[in-house]
Design an enzyme around this catalytic site. Structure first.
Site, PDB file in Angstrom:
ATOM      1  N   LYS A 192      32.085  28.964 -20.189  1.00 19.23           N
ATOM      2  CA  LYS A 192      30.849  29.639 -19.770  1.00 19.23           C
ATOM      3  C   LYS A 192      31.090  30.984 -19.093  1.00 19.23           C
ATOM      4  CE  LYS A 192      27.615  25.823 -19.716  1.00 19.23           C
ATOM      5  NZ  LYS A 192      26.584  25.066 -19.047  1.00 19.23           N
TER       6      LYS A 192
ATOM      7  N   LYS B 100      29.489  20.922 -29.403  1.00 22.47           N
ATOM      8  CA  LYS B 100      28.583  19.839 -29.021  1.00 22.47           C
ATOM      9  C   LYS B 100      27.130  20.316 -29.099  1.00 22.47           C
ATOM     10  CE  LYS B 100      27.960  20.465 -24.114  1.00 22.47           C
ATOM     11  NZ  LYS B 100      27.248  19.847 -23.054  1.00 22.47           N
TER      12      LYS B 100
ATOM     13  N   LYS C 274      21.735  22.430 -25.083  1.00 23.20           N
ATOM     14  CA  LYS C 274      20.407  22.973 -24.763  1.00 23.20           C
ATOM     15  C   LYS C 274      20.386  24.481 -24.866  1.00 23.20           C
ATOM     16  CE  LYS C 274      20.185  20.693 -20.880  1.00 23.20           C
ATOM     17  NZ  LYS C 274      19.834  19.962 -19.673  1.00 23.20           N
TER      18      LYS C 274
HETATM   19  P1  ATP Z   1      24.250  22.711 -22.154  1.00 28.13           P
HETATM   20  O1  ATP Z   1      24.524  22.082 -23.471  1.00 28.13           O
HETATM   21  O2  ATP Z   1      23.194  23.755 -22.208  1.00 28.13           O
HETATM   22  O3  ATP Z   1      25.479  23.111 -21.411  1.00 28.13           O
HETATM   23  P2  ATP Z   1      24.012  20.093 -21.353  1.00 28.13           P
HETATM   24  O4  ATP Z   1      22.961  19.468 -22.170  1.00 28.13           O
HETATM   25  O5  ATP Z   1      25.428  19.845 -21.686  1.00 28.13           O
HETATM   26  O6  ATP Z   1      23.635  21.593 -21.289  1.00 28.13           O
HETATM   27  P3  ATP Z   1      23.267  18.642 -18.955  1.00 28.13           P
HETATM   28  O7  ATP Z   1      21.816  18.766 -18.971  1.00 28.13           O
HETATM   29  O8  ATP Z   1      23.838  18.752 -17.630  1.00 28.13           O
HETATM   30  O9  ATP Z   1      23.982  19.747 -19.821  1.00 28.13           O
HETATM   31  O10 ATP Z   1      23.708  17.258 -19.634  1.00 28.13           O
HETATM   32  C1  ATP Z   1      23.134  16.051 -19.220  1.00 28.13           C
HETATM   33  C2  ATP Z   1      23.936  14.894 -19.731  1.00 28.13           C
HETATM   34  O11 ATP Z   1      23.966  14.884 -21.161  1.00 28.13           O
HETATM   35  C3  ATP Z   1      25.395  14.869 -19.290  1.00 28.13           C
HETATM   36  O12 ATP Z   1      25.731  13.572 -18.902  1.00 28.13           O
HETATM   37  C4  ATP Z   1      26.168  15.259 -20.505  1.00 28.13           C
HETATM   38  O13 ATP Z   1      27.429  14.662 -20.552  1.00 28.13           O
HETATM   39  C5  ATP Z   1      25.304  14.738 -21.631  1.00 28.13           C
HETATM   40  N1  ATP Z   1      25.469  15.548 -22.842  1.00 28.13           N
HETATM   41  C6  ATP Z   1      25.226  16.859 -22.976  1.00 28.13           C
HETATM   42  N2  ATP Z   1      25.437  17.262 -24.240  1.00 28.13           N
HETATM   43  C7  ATP Z   1      25.829  16.151 -24.926  1.00 28.13           C
HETATM   44  C8  ATP Z   1      26.190  15.896 -26.289  1.00 28.13           C
HETATM   45  N3  ATP Z   1      26.159  16.854 -27.195  1.00 28.13           N
HETATM   46  N4  ATP Z   1      26.521  14.629 -26.644  1.00 28.13           N
HETATM   47  C9  ATP Z   1      26.522  13.645 -25.732  1.00 28.13           C
HETATM   48  N5  ATP Z   1      26.193  13.815 -24.439  1.00 28.13           N
HETATM   49  C10 ATP Z   1      25.848  15.039 -24.028  1.00 28.13           C
END
Ligand code: ATP
Ligand code: LTN
Length: 327
Positions: free
Chosen positions: A111, A192, A195
């Site tokens: 990031k 992955k 968001k």
């Molecule tokens: P960004 O992708 O924008 O960095 P994020 O979705 O990873 O945001 P969080 O909102 O903090 O960030 O994630 C919330 C939860 O979802 C965390 O427990 C994270 O491990 C899980 N998570 C995020 N992306 C994935 C994914 N692609 N597959 C499985 N779990 C995920």
């Protein structure tokens, strides 16, 4: 009763990765544990946020927690910045962290893009996450596997403080759900699902309309082999879709591969659209109801009060063990 803590950032629409990797476990765990589910707004401001949007997203995530089945009668649901202990313990733990270990965090590297102007909060982000967890004497932290490195840091910090001071913290364990542990992006399965990715078709948000879900799945990157089989190395796009299919239905990967023997990607994708739309429809319906109710605010206020009561006890112990303040 053992304790669970987890958090989601209010930075945009929650997607299937968040749901399958994290939120779904939240619901299962509330039967066995005392659970605290937090909307981590202090983490969200590690990158610039529009204040109005941030407020909106806080309530969106809270409503989604409830819409997927988190029950405020069983679990404590609250907003991170409503409990001052998070920031306070975050600072104290920052002083027990090493710049070397923080610079090895892959999320920071990804990031910050090596820029000198990267916010310092991005660098110390995992320490605040450790504070979130340790503040509540948490035993278990359900997260996606992308958070493994942060959980390990949290454990290291807890052990370090316990070894150098009086025993202060419970050392927590991560809990990683296998089926949905890592949902990949639909347009680029080497990343992955996220968001913050620019292409909205790279993800399926829990609140997407059926037409958008259909478009995103039909556009999803696969390969030109035309055979439905699970092979993460050779066929990462299709394997990701099979994983999603399996996680949203009661079928195993092997069941699915057998079901689609001799069939094409079109048939498979069409069925996946239906399964996804059916799985998300009741969530969206509940979300719409909860999001517009006063009850949501009441639940968050009540959650903050309960969380504060636990946090204050931990902070008193931490301050005592560190010799901070007058008592
Ligand atoms: P960004 O992708 O924008 O960095 P994020 O979705 O990873 O945001 P969080 O909102 O903090 O960030 O994630 C919330 C939860 O979802 C965390 O427990 C994270 O491990 C899980 N998570 C995020 N992306 C994935 C994914 N692609 N597959 C499985 N779990 C995920
Ligand atoms: N860093 C996590 C969100 C998060 C979290 C936490 C998860 C912040 N604090 C405490 C579990 C426990 C993320 O980006 N997914």
């Amino acid at each position: 009763m053992k304790r669970v803590f987890s958090g989601v950032q209010p930075t945009g629409n929650i997607h299937l990765g968040n749901y399958l990797g994290a939120l779904r476990q939240f619901v299962e765990l509330q039967e066995e544990y005392q659970c605290l589910y937090c909307i981590v707004d202090l983490h969200a401001i590690t990158v610039p946020q529009d204040p109005k949007e941030l407020r909106k997203h806080i309530l969106d995530v809270a409503a989604l927690y409830l819409a997927v089945g988190v029950d405020p009668k069983k679990s404590i649901v609250f907003v991170q910045s409503d409990v001052p202990g998070h920031s306070e313990l975050g600072w104290i733990l920052t002083c027990s962290s090493y710049t070397g270990e923080l610079s090895r965090m892959t999320q920071f590297k990804a990031k910050s893009h090596n820029k000198a102007s990267a916010p310092a909060g991005l660098f110390t982000y995992p320490v605040l996450m450790a504070a979130d967890i340790l503040l509540y004497d948490t035993d278990v932290v359900p997260v996606g596997t992308d958070q493994k490195q942060h959980i390990e840091l949290c454990r290291d910090l807890a052990i370090r403080v316990n070894n150098t001071r009086k025993k202060t913290f419970v050392v927590p364990e991560g809990r990683y759900l296998k089926a949905g542990a890592r949902i990949m992006s639909l347009d680029d399965p080497s990343k992955k699902m996220s968001k913050s990715a620019e292409n909205i078709h790279s993800r399926i948000s829990l609140l997407d309309e059926p037409s958008k879900i259909k478009k995103s799945i039909m556009k999803a990157t696969t390969d030109s082999e035309g055979i439905i089989r699970f092979d993460k190395e050779e066929k990462p796009g299709l394997s990701n879709l099979i994983n999603i299919y399996s996680a949203l239905s009661d079928k195993t990967v092997d069941d699915i591969v057998a079901m689609y023997e001799g069939k094409g990607y079109g048939d498979f994708k069409k069925d996946l659209v239906e399964i996804t739309v059916d799985a998300l429809a009741p969530i969206k319906e509940r979300f719409d109801e909860i999001r517009s109710s006063q009850e949501l605010i009441d639940i968050l206020e009540d959650g903050a009060e309960k969380a504060n009561a636990i946090a204050e006890k931990t902070m008193a112990r931490v301050k005592d063990n560190f010799g901070l303040g007058l008592k």
